[in-house]
Design an enzyme around this catalytic site. Structure first.
Site, PDB file in Angstrom:
ATOM      1  N   PHE A   1      -5.222   1.748   4.120  1.00  0.00           N
ATOM      2  CA  PHE A   1      -4.761   0.603   4.910  1.00  0.00           C
ATOM      3  C   PHE A   1      -4.586   1.053   6.356  1.00  0.00           C
ATOM      4  O   PHE A   1      -4.826   2.219   6.700  1.00  0.00           O
ATOM      5  CB  PHE A   1      -3.448   0.046   4.330  1.00  0.00           C
ATOM      6  CG  PHE A   1      -2.263   0.973   4.489  1.00  0.00           C
ATOM      7  CD1 PHE A   1      -2.102   2.053   3.636  1.00  0.00           C
ATOM      8  CD2 PHE A   1      -1.324   0.776   5.497  1.00  0.00           C
ATOM      9  CE1 PHE A   1      -1.018   2.921   3.780  1.00  0.00           C
ATOM     10  CE2 PHE A   1      -0.235   1.622   5.641  1.00  0.00           C
ATOM     11  CZ  PHE A   1      -0.083   2.703   4.785  1.00  0.00           C
ATOM     12  N   GLY A   2      -4.144   0.120   7.197  1.00  0.00           N
ATOM     13  CA  GLY A   2      -3.829   0.456   8.589  1.00  0.00           C
ATOM     14  C   GLY A   2      -5.004   1.101   9.309  1.00  0.00           C
ATOM     15  O   GLY A   2      -6.131   0.577   9.309  1.00  0.00           O
TER      16      GLY A   2
ATOM     17  N   HIS B   1       0.856  -1.207   0.000  1.00  0.00           N
ATOM     18  CA  HIS B   1       0.000   0.000   0.000  1.00  0.00           C
ATOM     19  C   HIS B   1       0.881   1.242   0.000  1.00  0.00           C
ATOM     20  O   HIS B   1       0.622   2.212  -0.706  1.00  0.00           O
ATOM     21  CB  HIS B   1      -0.885   0.056   1.254  1.00  0.00           C
ATOM     22  CG  HIS B   1      -1.781  -1.114   1.435  1.00  0.00           C
ATOM     23  ND1 HIS B   1      -3.022  -1.198   0.861  1.00  0.00           N
ATOM     24  CD2 HIS B   1      -1.613  -2.254   2.140  1.00  0.00           C
ATOM     25  CE1 HIS B   1      -3.585  -2.342   1.207  1.00  0.00           C
ATOM     26  NE2 HIS B   1      -2.751  -2.996   1.986  1.00  0.00           N
TER      27      HIS B   1
ATOM     28  N   ASP C   1       8.931   5.499   8.247  1.00  0.00           N
ATOM     29  CA  ASP C   1       8.263   4.863   9.368  1.00  0.00           C
ATOM     30  C   ASP C   1       7.188   5.825   9.843  1.00  0.00           C
ATOM     31  O   ASP C   1       7.387   7.041   9.838  1.00  0.00           O
ATOM     32  CB  ASP C   1       9.249   4.553  10.500  1.00  0.00           C
ATOM     33  CG  ASP C   1       8.647   3.545  11.475  1.00  0.00           C
ATOM     34  OD1 ASP C   1       8.146   2.508  11.018  1.00  0.00           O
ATOM     35  OD2 ASP C   1       8.670   3.806  12.697  1.00  0.00           O
ATOM     36  N   THR C   2       6.039   5.250  10.194  1.00  0.00           N
ATOM     37  CA  THR C   2       4.900   6.080  10.580  1.00  0.00           C
ATOM     38  C   THR C   2       4.366   5.619  11.914  1.00  0.00           C
ATOM     39  O   THR C   2       4.353   4.429  12.198  1.00  0.00           O
ATOM     40  CB  THR C   2       3.778   5.958   9.515  1.00  0.00           C
ATOM     41  OG1 THR C   2       4.227   6.551   8.310  1.00  0.00           O
ATOM     42  CG2 THR C   2       2.508   6.652   9.963  1.00  0.00           C
TER      43      THR C   2
ATOM     44  N   ASP D   1      -6.515   3.848   8.574  1.00  0.00           N
ATOM     45  CA  ASP D   1      -7.272   4.776   7.714  1.00  0.00           C
ATOM     46  C   ASP D   1      -8.785   4.779   7.962  1.00  0.00           C
ATOM     47  O   ASP D   1      -9.397   5.860   7.932  1.00  0.00           O
ATOM     48  CB  ASP D   1      -7.000   4.479   6.230  1.00  0.00           C
ATOM     49  CG  ASP D   1      -5.658   5.042   5.762  1.00  0.00           C
ATOM     50  OD1 ASP D   1      -5.062   5.850   6.497  1.00  0.00           O
ATOM     51  OD2 ASP D   1      -5.215   4.681   4.661  1.00  0.00           O
TER      52      ASP D   1
HETATM   53  P1  ITT Z   1       7.343  -1.284   6.343  1.00  0.00           P
HETATM   54  O1  ITT Z   1       7.608  -2.559   5.619  1.00  0.00           O
HETATM   55  O2  ITT Z   1       7.599  -0.110   5.457  1.00  0.00           O
HETATM   56  O3  ITT Z   1       8.006  -1.178   7.676  1.00  0.00           O
HETATM   57  P2  ITT Z   1       4.853  -1.172   7.899  1.00  0.00           P
HETATM   58  O4  ITT Z   1       3.474  -1.694   7.553  1.00  0.00           O
HETATM   59  O5  ITT Z   1       5.547  -1.785   9.055  1.00  0.00           O
HETATM   60  O6  ITT Z   1       5.724  -1.248   6.564  1.00  0.00           O
HETATM   61  P3  ITT Z   1       5.211   1.457   9.140  1.00  0.00           P
HETATM   62  O7  ITT Z   1       6.164   0.806  10.061  1.00  0.00           O
HETATM   63  O8  ITT Z   1       5.656   2.675   8.407  1.00  0.00           O
HETATM   64  O9  ITT Z   1       4.669   0.392   8.065  1.00  0.00           O
HETATM   65  O10 ITT Z   1       3.880   1.904   9.839  1.00  0.00           O
HETATM   66  C1  ITT Z   1       3.433   1.275  11.020  1.00  0.00           C
HETATM   67  C2  ITT Z   1       1.957   1.062  10.965  1.00  0.00           C
HETATM   68  O11 ITT Z   1       1.285   2.332  10.989  1.00  0.00           O
HETATM   69  C3  ITT Z   1       1.413   0.364   9.719  1.00  0.00           C
HETATM   70  O12 ITT Z   1       1.499  -1.025   9.814  1.00  0.00           O
HETATM   71  C4  ITT Z   1      -0.023   0.845   9.703  1.00  0.00           C
HETATM   72  O13 ITT Z   1      -0.810   0.101  10.597  1.00  0.00           O
HETATM   73  C5  ITT Z   1       0.114   2.266  10.243  1.00  0.00           C
HETATM   74  N1  ITT Z   1       0.189   3.224   9.136  1.00  0.00           N
HETATM   75  C6  ITT Z   1       1.299   3.679   8.498  1.00  0.00           C
HETATM   76  N2  ITT Z   1       0.971   4.528   7.522  1.00  0.00           N
HETATM   77  C7  ITT Z   1      -0.382   4.615   7.535  1.00  0.00           C
HETATM   78  C8  ITT Z   1      -1.343   5.316   6.759  1.00  0.00           C
HETATM   79  O14 ITT Z   1      -0.989   6.098   5.745  1.00  0.00           O
HETATM   80  N3  ITT Z   1      -2.629   5.177   7.069  1.00  0.00           N
HETATM   81  C9  ITT Z   1      -3.025   4.375   8.081  1.00  0.00           C
HETATM   82  N4  ITT Z   1      -2.201   3.662   8.836  1.00  0.00           N
HETATM   83  C10 ITT Z   1      -0.888   3.778   8.570  1.00  0.00           C
END
Ligand code: ITT
Length: 195
Positions: A149-150, A12, A69-70, A152
């Site tokens: 995703f996540g 995503h 990272d978010t 959202d």
């Molecule tokens: P990486 O492989 O890039 O690490 P990740 O899914 O672990 O992918 P992150 O560590 O950046 O992604 O983000 C941690 C969580 O935060 C991610 O699994 C989502 O649940 C949430 N998240 C990140 N960006 C988001 C978005 O744009 N909208 C909603 N939820 C988000």
């Protein structure tokens, strides 16, 4: 053509970043360079994890690359899930499990303020650069929308009525944490290339 490798396993995010960065730069995925393993994310800050992911991939490939990272920071939960956003409901949990957990923790709480914070770490010719983007909003009580995703489906950005999962991708990308951080990275690269 400029090429940048995006150090993520999240498809995503890859799609969003490709839409945000446009056609000036070719964004390669880990799959494009045959990296299939999970990248370690063991730091206790968002900046730390972004740097850890970017360094891991840079050391493996030597390519100019970036990672983001978010964290979703919820005021009434003292900033949680924050850096633990991906696995908040436990190892191997789904996006839905995480959303259900925050909804449960916020049940009956009138303070629904939250903010998404994204940090991108880019490594260009061996040097590290950081870009940050934030978006404030509120966590609603019931999930709405099928896109994104996540978290959202429960996040409504300030000044809007739709959740991120109800918005067209173009609108989400234009205002989101990742969109804002990526915009700073794009501008920085343009200035650098023009020098
Ligand atoms: P990486 O492989 O890039 O690490 P990740 O899914 O672990 O992918 P992150 O560590 O950046 O992604 O983000 C941690 C969580 O935060 C991610 O699994 C989502 O649940 C949430 N998240 C990140 N960006 C988001 C978005 O744009 N909208 C909603 N939820 C988000």
């Amino acid at each position: 053509m400029n090429i940048l490798l995006f150090a993520t396993n999240n498809l995503h995010k890859l799609r969003e970043i490709r839409e945000i960065m446009g056609l000036d730069v070719q964004i390669l995925s880990l799959r494009d360079v045959n990296i299939n393993e999970d990248i370690p994310e063991t730091q206790d800050t968002i900046e730390g994890n972004a740097a850890q992911k970017a360094r891991y991939i840079y050391e493996k490939t030597g390519m100019n690359c970036f990672a983001d990272d978010t964290g979703l920071e919820i005021e009434a939960l003292d900033g949680r899930p924050g850096v633990y956003s991906a696995r908040y409901a436990g190892e191997g949990c789904s996006f839905d499990d995480n959303v259900d957990k925050i909804l449960l923790e916020l049940q009956g709480n009138e303070n629904r303020k939250a903010c998404f914070r994204c940090v991108i770490c880019m490594i260009m010719n061996g040097k590290e650069y950081f870009f940050e983007g934030r978006i404030n909003g509120v966590i609603i009580e019931v999930k709405r929308g099928k896109d994104g995703f996540g978290y959202d489906p429960v996040f409504v950005p300030d000044g809007h009525k739709q959740t991120f999962a109800e918005m067209p991708a173009l609108l989400k990308n234009g205002i989101s944490h990742r969109g804002r951080a990526a915009e700073k990275m794009v501008k920085w690269r343009k200035d650098e290339i023009a020098k």
